[in-house]
Design an enzyme around this catalytic site. Structure first.
Site, PDB file in Angstrom:
ATOM      1  N   ARG A 130      59.609  93.674  39.502  1.00 48.21           N
ATOM      2  CA  ARG A 130      58.565  94.482  40.132  1.00 48.21           C
ATOM      3  C   ARG A 130      57.975  93.783  41.337  1.00 48.21           C
ATOM      4  NH1 ARG A 130      55.608  97.884  36.202  1.00 48.21           N
ATOM      5  NH2 ARG A 130      54.572  98.290  38.154  1.00 48.21           N
ATOM      6  N   ASP A 169      56.517 103.091  36.866  1.00 48.76           N
ATOM      7  CA  ASP A 169      56.855 102.083  37.868  1.00 48.76           C
ATOM      8  C   ASP A 169      57.989 102.481  38.811  1.00 48.76           C
ATOM      9  OD1 ASP A 169      58.736 102.018  35.904  1.00 48.76           O
ATOM     10  OD2 ASP A 169      58.646  99.872  35.531  1.00 48.76           O
ATOM     11  N   TYR A 209      61.194  96.348  28.908  1.00 50.14           N
ATOM     12  CA  TYR A 209      61.143  97.428  27.911  1.00 50.14           C
ATOM     13  C   TYR A 209      61.912  96.935  26.699  1.00 50.14           C
ATOM     14  CZ  TYR A 209      59.732 100.886  31.449  1.00 50.14           C
ATOM     15  OH  TYR A 209      59.065 101.591  32.407  1.00 50.14           O
ATOM     16  N   PRO A 234      60.235 106.489  29.343  1.00 47.98           N
ATOM     17  CA  PRO A 234      60.077 106.064  30.739  1.00 47.98           C
ATOM     18  C   PRO A 234      61.217 105.192  31.261  1.00 47.98           C
ATOM     19  CG  PRO A 234      58.586 104.823  29.336  1.00 47.98           C
ATOM     20  CD  PRO A 234      59.394 105.698  28.438  1.00 47.98           C
TER      21      PRO A 234
HETATM   22  C1  LIG Z   1      50.156 105.109  27.975  1.00 46.95           C
HETATM   23  C2  LIG Z   1      51.227 105.540  28.914  1.00 46.95           C
HETATM   24  C3  LIG Z   1      52.218 104.641  29.316  1.00 46.95           C
HETATM   25  C4  LIG Z   1      53.239 105.026  30.207  1.00 46.95           C
HETATM   26  N1  LIG Z   1      54.189 104.130  30.606  1.00 46.95           N
HETATM   27  C5  LIG Z   1      55.150 104.508  31.505  1.00 46.95           C
HETATM   28  C6  LIG Z   1      56.118 103.614  31.980  1.00 46.95           C
HETATM   29  O1  LIG Z   1      56.134 102.465  31.574  1.00 46.95           O
HETATM   30  N2  LIG Z   1      57.069 104.073  32.885  1.00 46.95           N
HETATM   31  C7  LIG Z   1      57.093 105.372  33.332  1.00 46.95           C
HETATM   32  O2  LIG Z   1      57.943 105.766  34.149  1.00 46.95           O
HETATM   33  N3  LIG Z   1      56.181 106.239  32.881  1.00 46.95           N
HETATM   34  C8  LIG Z   1      55.226 105.828  31.995  1.00 46.95           C
HETATM   35  N4  LIG Z   1      54.321 106.705  31.572  1.00 46.95           N
HETATM   36  C9  LIG Z   1      54.494 108.053  32.031  1.00 46.95           C
HETATM   37  C10 LIG Z   1      53.905 108.295  33.386  1.00 46.95           C
HETATM   38  O3  LIG Z   1      52.731 107.544  33.529  1.00 46.95           O
HETATM   39  C11 LIG Z   1      53.669 109.770  33.420  1.00 46.95           C
HETATM   40  O4  LIG Z   1      54.915 110.456  33.373  1.00 46.95           O
HETATM   41  C12 LIG Z   1      52.912 110.219  34.637  1.00 46.95           C
HETATM   42  O5  LIG Z   1      51.712 109.500  34.749  1.00 46.95           O
HETATM   43  C13 LIG Z   1      52.625 111.698  34.481  1.00 46.95           C
HETATM   44  O6  LIG Z   1      51.688 112.093  35.419  1.00 46.95           O
HETATM   45  P1  LIG Z   1      50.685 113.254  35.082  1.00 46.95           P
HETATM   46  O7  LIG Z   1      49.810 113.359  36.269  1.00 46.95           O
HETATM   47  O8  LIG Z   1      51.423 114.441  34.626  1.00 46.95           O
HETATM   48  O9  LIG Z   1      49.854 112.781  33.796  1.00 46.95           O
HETATM   49  P2  LIG Z   1      48.907 111.464  33.553  1.00 46.95           P
HETATM   50  O10 LIG Z   1      49.303 110.356  34.447  1.00 46.95           O
HETATM   51  O11 LIG Z   1      48.902 111.263  32.104  1.00 46.95           O
HETATM   52  O12 LIG Z   1      47.492 111.977  34.052  1.00 46.95           O
HETATM   53  C14 LIG Z   1      46.728 112.906  33.328  1.00 46.95           C
HETATM   54  C15 LIG Z   1      45.277 112.777  33.768  1.00 46.95           C
HETATM   55  O13 LIG Z   1      44.555 113.832  33.153  1.00 46.95           O
HETATM   56  C16 LIG Z   1      43.338 113.329  32.630  1.00 46.95           C
HETATM   57  N5  LIG Z   1      42.973 114.207  31.515  1.00 46.95           N
HETATM   58  C17 LIG Z   1      43.620 114.360  30.348  1.00 46.95           C
HETATM   59  N6  LIG Z   1      43.018 115.297  29.600  1.00 46.95           N
HETATM   60  C18 LIG Z   1      41.971 115.744  30.321  1.00 46.95           C
HETATM   61  C19 LIG Z   1      40.961 116.718  30.078  1.00 46.95           C
HETATM   62  N7  LIG Z   1      40.937 117.426  28.949  1.00 46.95           N
HETATM   63  N8  LIG Z   1      40.023 116.913  31.027  1.00 46.95           N
HETATM   64  C20 LIG Z   1      40.032 116.200  32.186  1.00 46.95           C
HETATM   65  N9  LIG Z   1      40.972 115.272  32.457  1.00 46.95           N
HETATM   66  C21 LIG Z   1      41.927 115.057  31.543  1.00 46.95           C
HETATM   67  C22 LIG Z   1      43.664 111.903  32.215  1.00 46.95           C
HETATM   68  O14 LIG Z   1      42.494 111.114  32.177  1.00 46.95           O
HETATM   69  C23 LIG Z   1      44.623 111.476  33.316  1.00 46.95           C
HETATM   70  O15 LIG Z   1      43.954 110.875  34.395  1.00 46.95           O
HETATM   71  C24 LIG Z   1      53.285 106.344  30.691  1.00 46.95           C
HETATM   72  C25 LIG Z   1      52.282 107.253  30.293  1.00 46.95           C
HETATM   73  C26 LIG Z   1      51.256 106.865  29.416  1.00 46.95           C
HETATM   74  C27 LIG Z   1      50.183 107.858  29.010  1.00 46.95           C
END
Ligand SMILES: Cc1cc2nc3c(=O)[nH]c(=O)nc-3n(C[C@H](O)[C@H](O)[C@H](O)COP(=O)(O)OP(=O)(O)OC[C@H]3O[C@@H](n4cnc5c(N)ncnc54)[C@H](O)[C@@H]3O)c2cc1C
Length: 658
Positions: A278, A54, A286, A362
């Site tokens: 928000r 967020d 949290y 987070p």
């Molecule tokens: C459940 C959850 C709750 C969260 N809550 C918060 C919060 O409250 N506040 C905050 O600041 N951050 C939060 N975060 C962290 C924040 O969302 C992440 O730091 C941020 O989204 C990271 O971005 P990213 O693109 O690296 O990974 P992600 O956003 O996790 O994206 C990864 C993507 O890869 C895809 N994927 C995974 N494995 C594969 C595969 N083998 N093949 C193809 N696709 C794949 C997934 O479907 C997803 O779309 C949370 C994360 C999660 C998982």
């Protein structure tokens, strides 16, 4: 499984696995460069989600601005202006002990703000569409990765083979664990348009089939459980804490007075809570969850946690105030893991980004920001290598620049989370005071870091500065940092207002640095009414026009590799545009020459003073395509500028004969 060679096979420049913030930002950067072939896949196909990350810090918004969609963020996001600290008094009753600004003043044009990840991903997708970049291909997952080591140094080789499996709807739609409220117990993707839904349906029609993609570069943006990371044999270092946190996004009904201000509440006996107001009058809570039932193996089954459990915990902390909600948008429960991967790359061909290489709590609002910035750091480098504008050696700077940022973040998060979760000992007033004071001080100390403004990249082929590493004599420093004391090598260039010489319009300098892949030669021309100084500027312009100058050596087939921006020290009305020779000014282009002078309408930027540049003699600053500062020198230091560029740029074959 079919043997790779029997399957339909295609070749592309880059495959991105994962379409979260890191994957989409990578896609956006690569789409900005013409002529690259990119595919982006994600294993999910699911419905709209809420929640997740967020917080948007100032630096991230500067980057959004450079891609042209920050205005959309500003329209909806909830700005974070104030932070209040609540703690127990001697009788154990919570009270507001102090308030402070929620972020560093005057460091970025953009104040921290809160907006859920779904919006951000939507804006990124729209910006990709505008640049005619590829759509995300949903319901696809790699199940085999091979890298041919003998090909990794080849310029145009495709050393990476990826076998992709098309998933069925059942495999790709995340479970909501039986809850009717959207939750983050599993990650889902968001479809906002019917085209995306159609595409997902088409993908599902291929369910069970496989294909081979051969690529030059592979970006693992596949989240905390990264499959790509495991395939390249990279481990995560760090640990999992025992604290379980619940997150609730609700429309609250409460008499708590600071519900629209970000605040921390440390209760005497019931743990702690953070309130984050928000968009759309929602509030995120949290909450540290205690007294949770454990399985036989001592682990907590997070899927059993309900919004009601989280609300009950919040009510205890916030007593004597009351707290209910009439709408719950999203919830999750998580255990804090503070980890960073040992490497960020294999052969500088396969890279991991975002949560795939660092995880942390987070609460500091950093997860999405740091993931986006990983991609912002890497995308332009890969694009310029693919376009033969830069040598492969610049790719090593990705890990060198971004891993220390994650390490610093995890250090901060360890401290911040443990102070936040810290137990207050009953009747131990001294311990209690010490912990809360340290908590407040940590918050103050971290404001700049959290805003993402102070990230400083180490010396490398892309940053010409003195190494602080012992015995590191590898970099011969060519920069003269004293010429611009307010500009720091390896940091993003700050933004101050300047006036357009042609029409007196006031500009934030950063608005002249869009993310379009160009390097910037920022010429502080100094005083153009001083004849000797004007001669120096003319001599520098002559150099730029000469056949061996960096402009002509590193010519580009699409947009010019260097964008020239000149800022003189005024006064505007005593200087004419015609005083600036080509290439500082081009015929019929009026957006290249600026002045540090008073505007008729906007505040004075005082740019020379703020940048710490001498208003008579000026200087030259070289800025990377991601707005980080590479080199600083005098107008006469053209040989040093050339030497620096030789380390990080490549002549195009067509310009080598010049
Ligand atoms: C459940 C959850 C709750 C969260 N809550 C918060 C919060 O409250 N506040 C905050 O600041 N951050 C939060 N975060 C962290 C924040 O969302 C992440 O730091 C941020 O989204 C990271 O971005 P990213 O693109 O690296 O990974 P992600 O956003 O996790 O994206 C990864 C993507 O890869 C895809 N994927 C995974 N494995 C594969 C595969 N083998 N093949 C193809 N696709 C794949 C997934 O479907 C997803 O779309 C949370 C994360 C999660 C998982």
């Amino acid at each position: 499984m079919d043997h790779p060679t029997q399957l339909p096979t295609s070749e592309v420049d880059v495959v991105i696995v994962g379409a979260g913030p890191a994957g989409l930002m990578s896609n956006l950067w690569l789409s900005t460069f013409k002529g690259l072939s990119v595919r982006i896949i994600d294993k999910r196909t699911a419905t709209v989600y809420a929640g997740q990350a967020d917080g948007l810090v100032g630096r991230t918004q500067e980057v959004f601005n450079s891609f042209g969609f920050e205005e959309r963020v500003l329209k909806i996001a909830q700005p974070m202006a104030e932070f209040s600290f609540w703690e127990p008094d001697r009788n154990g009753q919570i009270f507001r002990s102090s308030r402070t600004a929620d972020g560093p003043p005057n460091m970025s044009r953009f104040q921290g703000a809160v907006l859920h990840q779904g919006y951000i991903e939507r804006f990124l997708k729209d910006a990709i569409k505008e640049r005619e970049g590829p759509d995300v291909e949903y319901g696809m997952q790699p199940d085999l990765l091979q890298v041919d080591e003998s090909m990794v140094e080849g310029d145009d080789s495709h050393p990476i083979t990826l076998r992709i499996r098309h998933l069925s709807e059942q495999e790709s739609a995340p479970s909501q664990f039986g809850h009717t409220i959207a939750n983050g117990l599993f990650r889902s993707t968001n479809f906002s348009t019917s085209e995306e839904e159609d595409q997902a349906i088409n993908t599902i029609a291929k369910a069970g089939t496989q294909e081979i993609i051969k690529c030059k570069y592979l970006l693992g943006c596949d989240g905390a459980h990264s499959w790509i990371r495991r395939q390249i044999g990279v481990n995560m270092e760090g640990d999992q804490t025992d604290f379980i946190w619940g997150v609730l996004d609700i429309h609250p009904l409460t008499d708590f007075p600071d519900i629209r201000s970000r605040c921390s509440i440390h209760s005497a006996r019931s743990g702690s809570l953070m309130v984050v107001p928000r968009e759309n009058e929602l509030v995120r809570l949290y909450i540290q969850l205690e007294d949770l039932e454990r399985n036989m193996d001592g682990r907590i089954d997070r899927s059993k946690i309900t919004p009601e459990d989280i609300l009950r915990a919040a009510q205890k902390i916030i007593t004597p105030y009351t707290l209910q909600y009439d709408y719950c948008d999203w919830f999750t429960a998580y255990q804090i893991g503070q980890r960073v991967s040992t490497r960020y790359t294999k052969f500088d061909r396969v890279f991991i980004l975002g949560d795939a290489c660092h995880t942390h709590s987070p609460k500091a609002g950093q997860g999405m920001n740091v993931s986006l910035m990983d991609a912002y750091n890497l995308g332009w480098k890969i694009a310029q290598v693919l376009q033969h504008k830069a040598p492969r050696s610049i790719l090593a700077t990705y890990e060198a620049e971004r891993r220390p940022v994650a390490q610093e973040l995890i250090e901060f998060d360890r401290k911040w989370s443990s102070l936040f979760s810290g137990k207050l000992e009953p009747n131990d007033n001294q311990a209690e005071d010490g912990l809360l004071e340290e908590f407040k001080q940590t918050f103050e100390d971290a404001k700049l870091f959290v805003a993402g403004i102070t990230v400083t990249y180490a010396p490398s082929v892309l940053v010409d500065k003195t190494s602080h590493q012992k015995n590191d004599h590898s970099t011969k420093v060519l920069s003269k940092t004293d010429l611009a004391k307010g500009i720091h090598l390896g940091m993003r260039i700050p933004s101050y207002r300047v006036l357009n010489q042609a029409d007196a319009r006031s500009w934030h300098l950063q608005d002249r640095l869009p993310s379009n892949g160009q390097w910037r030669l920022l010429i502080f021309a100094g005083s153009m009414i001083d004849l000797a100084q004007r001669e120096r500027v003319l001599a520098f312009a002559d150099y730029l026009l000469s056949p061996l100058s960096i402009l002509n050596t590193y010519a580009s087939e699409d947009i010019p590799l260097f964008d020239i921006i000149t800022v003189h020290s005024g006064p505007r009305t005593e200087v004419e545009l015609s005083h600036f020779p080509p290439p500082l000014r081009k015929m019929s282009e009026y957006n290249n020459v600026f002045v540090d002078d008073h505007s008729y309408l906007e505040p004075f930027g005082d740019a020379y003073k703020n940048y710490g540049v001498d208003s008579i003699r000026g200087c030259v600053v070289l800025i990377r395509p991601d707005q980080y500062v590479s080199w600083i020198g005098d107008l006469e230091d053209t040989d040093k500028l050339e030497t620096f560029c030789r380390g990080c740029l490549r002549r195009l074959p067509s310009s080598s004969s010049l």
